[in-house]
Design a protein around this motif. Structure first.
Motif, PDB file in Angstrom:
ATOM      1  N   SER A  45      -6.865  -6.330 -13.240  1.00 54.77           N
ATOM      2  CA  SER A  45      -7.369  -5.002 -12.874  1.00 54.77           C
ATOM      3  C   SER A  45      -7.820  -4.913 -11.420  1.00 54.77           C
ATOM      4  O   SER A  45      -7.786  -3.834 -10.832  1.00 54.77           O
ATOM      5  N   GLU A  46      -8.219  -6.034 -10.806  1.00 52.98           N
ATOM      6  CA  GLU A  46      -8.622  -5.999  -9.394  1.00 52.98           C
ATOM      7  C   GLU A  46      -7.451  -5.658  -8.478  1.00 52.98           C
ATOM      8  O   GLU A  46      -7.640  -5.283  -7.326  1.00 52.98           O
ATOM      9  N   LEU A  47      -6.202  -5.755  -9.002  1.00 53.86           N
ATOM     10  CA  LEU A  47      -5.014  -5.415  -8.217  1.00 53.86           C
ATOM     11  C   LEU A  47      -4.591  -3.955  -8.404  1.00 53.86           C
ATOM     12  O   LEU A  47      -3.793  -3.442  -7.624  1.00 53.86           O
ATOM     13  N   ASN A  48      -5.128  -3.298  -9.453  1.00 52.12           N
ATOM     14  CA  ASN A  48      -4.777  -1.893  -9.691  1.00 52.12           C
ATOM     15  C   ASN A  48      -5.183  -1.039  -8.503  1.00 52.12           C
ATOM     16  O   ASN A  48      -6.256  -1.212  -7.934  1.00 52.12           O
ATOM     17  N   GLY A  49      -4.290  -0.143  -8.114  1.00 53.11           N
ATOM     18  CA  GLY A  49      -4.529   0.713  -6.966  1.00 53.11           C
ATOM     19  C   GLY A  49      -4.179   0.060  -5.645  1.00 53.11           C
ATOM     20  O   GLY A  49      -4.171   0.714  -4.614  1.00 53.11           O
ATOM     21  N   LYS A  50      -3.902  -1.251  -5.664  1.00 51.55           N
ATOM     22  CA  LYS A  50      -3.522  -1.972  -4.450  1.00 51.55           C
ATOM     23  C   LYS A  50      -2.049  -2.355  -4.462  1.00 51.55           C
ATOM     24  O   LYS A  50      -1.412  -2.374  -3.420  1.00 51.55           O
ATOM     25  N   TYR A  51      -1.525  -2.718  -5.648  1.00 50.82           N
ATOM     26  CA  TYR A  51      -0.142  -3.201  -5.762  1.00 50.82           C
ATOM     27  C   TYR A  51       0.559  -2.576  -6.955  1.00 50.82           C
ATOM     28  O   TYR A  51      -0.086  -2.094  -7.877  1.00 50.82           O
ATOM     29  N   ALA A 129       0.705  -0.451  -3.450  1.00 49.24           N
ATOM     30  CA  ALA A 129       0.631   0.733  -4.316  1.00 49.24           C
ATOM     31  C   ALA A 129       0.905   2.002  -3.521  1.00 49.24           C
ATOM     32  O   ALA A 129       1.366   2.997  -4.072  1.00 49.24           O
ATOM     33  N   SER A 130       0.659   1.956  -2.219  1.00 48.12           N
ATOM     34  CA  SER A 130       0.808   3.145  -1.371  1.00 48.12           C
ATOM     35  C   SER A 130       2.257   3.477  -1.028  1.00 48.12           C
ATOM     36  O   SER A 130       2.518   4.542  -0.454  1.00 48.12           O
ATOM     37  N   ILE A 131       3.210   2.613  -1.380  1.00 46.26           N
ATOM     38  CA  ILE A 131       4.612   2.903  -1.060  1.00 46.26           C
ATOM     39  C   ILE A 131       5.022   4.177  -1.801  1.00 46.26           C
ATOM     40  O   ILE A 131       4.747   4.327  -2.990  1.00 46.26           O
ATOM     41  N   PRO A 132       5.631   5.129  -1.102  1.00 40.60           N
ATOM     42  CA  PRO A 132       6.031   6.373  -1.777  1.00 40.60           C
ATOM     43  C   PRO A 132       7.040   6.114  -2.897  1.00 40.60           C
ATOM     44  O   PRO A 132       7.870   5.208  -2.796  1.00 40.60           O
ATOM     45  N   ASP A 133       6.951   6.897  -3.955  1.00 40.58           N
ATOM     46  CA  ASP A 133       7.893   6.770  -5.064  1.00 40.58           C
ATOM     47  C   ASP A 133       9.317   6.877  -4.545  1.00 40.58           C
ATOM     48  O   ASP A 133       9.631   7.758  -3.742  1.00 40.58           O
ATOM     49  N   GLY A 134      10.162   5.964  -4.983  1.00 38.94           N
ATOM     50  CA  GLY A 134      11.572   5.990  -4.617  1.00 38.94           C
ATOM     51  C   GLY A 134      11.898   5.360  -3.277  1.00 38.94           C
ATOM     52  O   GLY A 134      13.061   5.167  -2.958  1.00 38.94           O
ATOM     53  N   LYS A 135      10.884   5.025  -2.458  1.00 38.77           N
ATOM     54  CA  LYS A 135      11.165   4.417  -1.152  1.00 38.77           C
ATOM     55  C   LYS A 135      11.522   2.950  -1.336  1.00 38.77           C
ATOM     56  O   LYS A 135      10.905   2.239  -2.114  1.00 38.77           O
ATOM     57  N   GLY A 136      12.535   2.487  -0.597  1.00 39.57           N
ATOM     58  CA  GLY A 136      12.930   1.084  -0.641  1.00 39.57           C
ATOM     59  C   GLY A 136      11.907   0.198   0.043  1.00 39.57           C
ATOM     60  O   GLY A 136      11.017   0.671   0.747  1.00 39.57           O
ATOM     61  N   SER A 137      12.057  -1.108  -0.150  1.00 39.86           N
ATOM     62  CA  SER A 137      11.074  -2.056   0.380  1.00 39.86           C
ATOM     63  C   SER A 137      11.497  -2.692   1.699  1.00 39.86           C
ATOM     64  O   SER A 137      10.749  -3.489   2.258  1.00 39.86           O
ATOM     65  N   ILE A 138      12.697  -2.361   2.214  1.00 41.44           N
ATOM     66  CA  ILE A 138      13.141  -3.022   3.443  1.00 41.44           C
ATOM     67  C   ILE A 138      12.452  -2.427   4.668  1.00 41.44           C
ATOM     68  O   ILE A 138      12.159  -1.235   4.722  1.00 41.44           O
ATOM     69  N   ILE A 139      12.177  -3.313   5.629  1.00 41.51           N
ATOM     70  CA  ILE A 139      11.626  -2.905   6.922  1.00 41.51           C
ATOM     71  C   ILE A 139      12.327  -3.742   7.990  1.00 41.51           C
ATOM     72  O   ILE A 139      12.808  -4.836   7.714  1.00 41.51           O
ATOM     73  N   PRO A 140      12.402  -3.235   9.218  1.00 43.04           N
ATOM     74  CA  PRO A 140      13.044  -4.013  10.280  1.00 43.04           C
ATOM     75  C   PRO A 140      12.295  -5.313  10.543  1.00 43.04           C
ATOM     76  O   PRO A 140      11.073  -5.381  10.410  1.00 43.04           O
ATOM     77  N   ALA A 141      13.034  -6.339  10.902  1.00 41.04           N
ATOM     78  CA  ALA A 141      12.409  -7.591  11.326  1.00 41.04           C
ATOM     79  C   ALA A 141      11.728  -7.339  12.654  1.00 41.04           C
ATOM     80  O   ALA A 141      12.252  -6.609  13.497  1.00 41.04           O
ATOM     81  N   PRO A 142      10.550  -7.916  12.854  1.00 44.72           N
ATOM     82  CA  PRO A 142       9.894  -7.724  14.152  1.00 44.72           C
ATOM     83  C   PRO A 142      10.728  -8.367  15.255  1.00 44.72           C
ATOM     84  O   PRO A 142      11.389  -9.378  15.031  1.00 44.72           O
ATOM     85  N   SER A 143      10.685  -7.758  16.432  1.00 44.41           N
ATOM     86  CA  SER A 143      11.382  -8.349  17.572  1.00 44.41           C
ATOM     87  C   SER A 143      10.628  -9.603  17.987  1.00 44.41           C
ATOM     88  O   SER A 143       9.477  -9.815  17.606  1.00 44.41           O
TER      89      SER A 143
END
Length: 152
Positions: A45-51, A129-143
């Motif tokens: 439960s400590e992870l609810n709302g976070k992940y 948990a804040s990721i918008p519904d339907g949004k993918g998890s990929i992000i650009p690699a940092p330069s």
């Protein structure tokens, strides 16, 4: 008649397009379908709302690839069909149906379909948990510059 022409032209452009960008990552022939998500993490439960936990079925067309990227969270990847080359830290591995592997999400990696048919894999991910519904998890690699600023 004009709408059929426009639809045909749009389809031709999609098929002829060599690559695209999704969330700033160069990719070609990737299709994702979120199969399930879980935000009530029960006794944790400590992870609810976070992940949240998410399972996404990803299909990679023959010739498809995803260049250097990260993910918003760690995960397990299980190949259902096809042959996928996965490159991380200068090492390439070929994964086939039945193979599973892990990712932290925080290490730059690439993948490509090296077989004749589509690659189908299941991505099991722990995401903010804040990721918008339907949004993918990929992000650009940092330069390299960003990477050096983050970790002096």
């Amino acid at each position: 008649m004009q709408s059929k022409f426009v639809a045909g032209l749009a389809l031709l452009c999609l098929v002829a397009a060599p690559a695209a960008r999704a969330d700033g990552v160069d990719l070609k022939g990737f299709h994702g379908n979120i199969k399930a998500e879980l935000s009530d993490l029960g006794h944790l439960s400590e992870l609810n709302g976070k992940y949240r936990l998410r399972v996404t079925e990803v299909t990679m067309d023959p010739g498809g690839y995803m260049h250097a990227h990260h993910h918003l969270g760690p995960g397990l990847r299980c190949i259902q069909s096809g042959e996928m080359k996965y490159e991380i830290n200068g090492t390439a591995t070929i994964y086939k149906a039945g193979d599973c592997f892990t990712e932290t999400g925080a290490t730059t990696h690439e993948s490509s379909n090296v077989g004749a048919g589509p690659v189908v894999l299941l991505n099991f991910e722990l995401l903010p948990a804040s990721i918008p519904d339907g949004k993918g998890s990929i992000i650009p690699a940092p330069s390299e510059d960003e990477h050096h600023h983050e970790h002096p």
